[in-house]
Design an enzyme around this catalytic site. Sequence first.
Site, mmCIF file in Angstrom:
data_model
loop_
_atom_site.group_PDB
_atom_site.id
_atom_site.type_symbol
_atom_site.label_atom_id
_atom_site.label_comp_id
_atom_site.label_asym_id
_atom_site.label_seq_id
_atom_site.Cartn_x
_atom_site.Cartn_y
_atom_site.Cartn_z
ATOM 1 N N ASN A 156 9.371 0.429 -6.214
ATOM 2 C CA ASN A 156 8.681 0.392 -7.510
ATOM 3 C C ASN A 156 7.580 1.450 -7.628
ATOM 4 O OD1 ASN A 156 6.834 -0.747 -5.813
ATOM 5 N ND2 ASN A 156 7.005 -2.817 -6.632
ATOM 6 N N ARG A 215 -4.574 -3.014 -4.826
ATOM 7 C CA ARG A 215 -4.810 -4.433 -4.560
ATOM 8 C C ARG A 215 -6.203 -4.794 -5.045
ATOM 9 N NH1 ARG A 215 -0.231 -4.997 -4.632
ATOM 10 N NH2 ARG A 215 1.183 -5.606 -2.951
ATOM 11 N N GLN A 261 -4.207 -14.127 -6.779
ATOM 12 C CA GLN A 261 -3.242 -14.210 -7.878
ATOM 13 C C GLN A 261 -2.487 -15.527 -7.810
ATOM 14 O OE1 GLN A 261 -2.475 -9.410 -8.168
ATOM 15 N NE2 GLN A 261 -0.742 -10.717 -7.888
ATOM 16 N N HIS A 265 -0.427 -8.778 -12.965
ATOM 17 C CA HIS A 265 0.232 -7.930 -11.975
ATOM 18 C C HIS A 265 1.701 -7.709 -12.378
ATOM 19 C CE1 HIS A 265 0.841 -7.140 -7.365
ATOM 20 N NE2 HIS A 265 1.289 -6.166 -8.131
HETATM 21 P P1 NAD Z 1 2.503 4.380 1.060
HETATM 22 O O1 NAD Z 1 2.544 3.715 2.391
HETATM 23 O O2 NAD Z 1 3.593 5.318 0.705
HETATM 24 O O3 NAD Z 1 1.122 5.176 0.902
HETATM 25 C C1 NAD Z 1 -0.109 4.619 1.204
HETATM 26 C C2 NAD Z 1 -1.078 5.744 1.536
HETATM 27 O O4 NAD Z 1 -2.387 5.189 1.640
HETATM 28 C C3 NAD Z 1 -0.766 6.430 2.865
HETATM 29 O O5 NAD Z 1 -0.708 7.832 2.685
HETATM 30 C C4 NAD Z 1 -1.936 6.026 3.751
HETATM 31 O O6 NAD Z 1 -2.282 6.997 4.726
HETATM 32 C C5 NAD Z 1 -3.033 5.851 2.718
HETATM 33 N N1 NAD Z 1 -4.160 5.050 3.212
HETATM 34 C C6 NAD Z 1 -4.160 3.968 4.006
HETATM 35 N N2 NAD Z 1 -5.412 3.566 4.266
HETATM 36 C C7 NAD Z 1 -6.228 4.429 3.625
HETATM 37 C C8 NAD Z 1 -7.636 4.543 3.534
HETATM 38 N N3 NAD Z 1 -8.463 3.724 4.211
HETATM 39 N N4 NAD Z 1 -8.139 5.523 2.772
HETATM 40 C C9 NAD Z 1 -7.322 6.404 2.130
HETATM 41 N N5 NAD Z 1 -5.977 6.359 2.205
HETATM 42 C C10 NAD Z 1 -5.449 5.372 2.939
HETATM 43 O O7 NAD Z 1 2.396 3.197 0.013
HETATM 44 P P2 NAD Z 1 2.732 3.242 -1.555
HETATM 45 O O8 NAD Z 1 4.171 2.974 -1.776
HETATM 46 O O9 NAD Z 1 2.125 4.465 -2.136
HETATM 47 O O10 NAD Z 1 1.940 1.944 -2.035
HETATM 48 C C11 NAD Z 1 0.545 1.852 -1.875
HETATM 49 C C12 NAD Z 1 0.060 0.465 -2.253
HETATM 50 O O11 NAD Z 1 0.210 0.257 -3.652
HETATM 51 C C13 NAD Z 1 0.856 -0.688 -1.637
HETATM 52 O O12 NAD Z 1 0.476 -0.958 -0.301
HETATM 53 C C14 NAD Z 1 0.503 -1.822 -2.557
HETATM 54 O O13 NAD Z 1 -0.692 -2.461 -2.148
HETATM 55 C C15 NAD Z 1 0.271 -1.136 -3.907
HETATM 56 N N6 NAD Z 1 1.377 -1.406 -4.861
HETATM 57 C C16 NAD Z 1 1.086 -2.056 -6.034
HETATM 58 C C17 NAD Z 1 2.108 -2.363 -6.925
HETATM 59 C C18 NAD Z 1 1.823 -3.040 -8.239
HETATM 60 O O14 NAD Z 1 2.739 -3.583 -8.863
HETATM 61 N N7 NAD Z 1 0.605 -3.033 -8.711
HETATM 62 C C19 NAD Z 1 3.433 -2.027 -6.610
HETATM 63 C C20 NAD Z 1 3.687 -1.328 -5.435
HETATM 64 C C21 NAD Z 1 2.654 -1.041 -4.562
#
Ligand code: NAD
Length: 358
Positions: free
Chosen positions: A117, A256, A285, A309
Amino acid sequence: MKVLAILYKGGAAATSEPRLLGTVENQLGIREWLESQGHEYIVSDSKEGPDSDFQKHIVDAEVLITTPFHPGYLTADLFEKAKKLKLCVTAGVGSDHIDLNSAVKKGVQVLEVSGSNVVSVAEHVVMSILLLVRNFVPAHEMIERGDWQVSEVARNAYDLENKVVGTIGAGRIGYRVLQRLLPFDCKELLYYDYAPLPEAAAKAVNARRVEDLKEFVSQCDIVTVNCPLHEGTRGLVNAELLKHFKKGAWLVNTARGAICDKDAVAAALASGQLNGYSGDVWNVQPAPKDHVWRTAKNPLGGGNGMVPHYSGTTLDAQARYANGTKKILENYFEDKAQEPGNIIVGLGKYESKAYGQR
Ligand code: NAD
């Protein structure tokens, strides 16, 4: 084997719209398939407290399917009770509702449908940035009220062109946000992430990495949060960090809820330190009726783009994460290797580098 799924109740919408696959009613579309193989499939939205279906069935389930949209919180205590649990599958992206350190300790694997997603969320982020910067919500509300006073909304409406936008986290979603912002001719695109982008990828979106978080936020007109929730990001955007934001900056958080301090964000919005806050994620949530983010406003009475969400659960996304969940289960049943990118916790260790530096 027993497969337990904690999903959200879809109600009438799910009965009339079968593509709402991530609901209790439509059960990710895998009931027939699971039962034809002799597995028991329990699906419920009841997830809180000792009498919930979640806590009742976790004691002897081998596979747990959860969704970030209605998170079944698998705490360290519950891990102690989950004697037969071998696999947790997140139907979606983001597995912070599972106590990942306990999963490592107990040898329980945690997989998510990575990428399923990320476009859905990236699009929502760009929309949220635009609706805040352009003061869209108050303008629409004015129209519904029957009023027409252009100056009242134009006084806080700007262009995205020539603004500095920065993402905390430049992974799948953060990077896609940067890609989608390119044609808006922003002044600069920045990112803050302990994992630097490959040089070619950074060049392709013309993004500059800033290594210090306070320096990073102080340069941004708009900050978007796109990192997972873990020990290093819980409460990351707090009262102290908000002081370093540019006055009147906009903040978008679809990552989050717990990454941003609830009261500090509401206070920053009320004082005008933030001009807007938008996103779809809440801690916890479903969000309580009196959650301050539902009604928080900037001094001009706008600046709130909060929604439930749903950014990552469009019908397109649901098809992808339902398929991906089935594929993960298939691999598990047939003892086949999983997609490496889907493995957050493998047997006894973190496989993903995104849930903190260790
Ligand atoms: P991903 O694993 O591809 O990317 C996450 C990035 O965050 C990585 O590059 C990582 O190095 C970086 N990161 C981790 N800790 C960090 C920090 N302390 N400071 C800066 N960067 C940091 O994940 P993604 O697919 O891009 O998803 C990211 C997040 O988005 C998910 O974990 C989830 O919580 C959230 N998400 C929300 C929805 C929604 O419906 N709202 C849907 C999907 C994902």
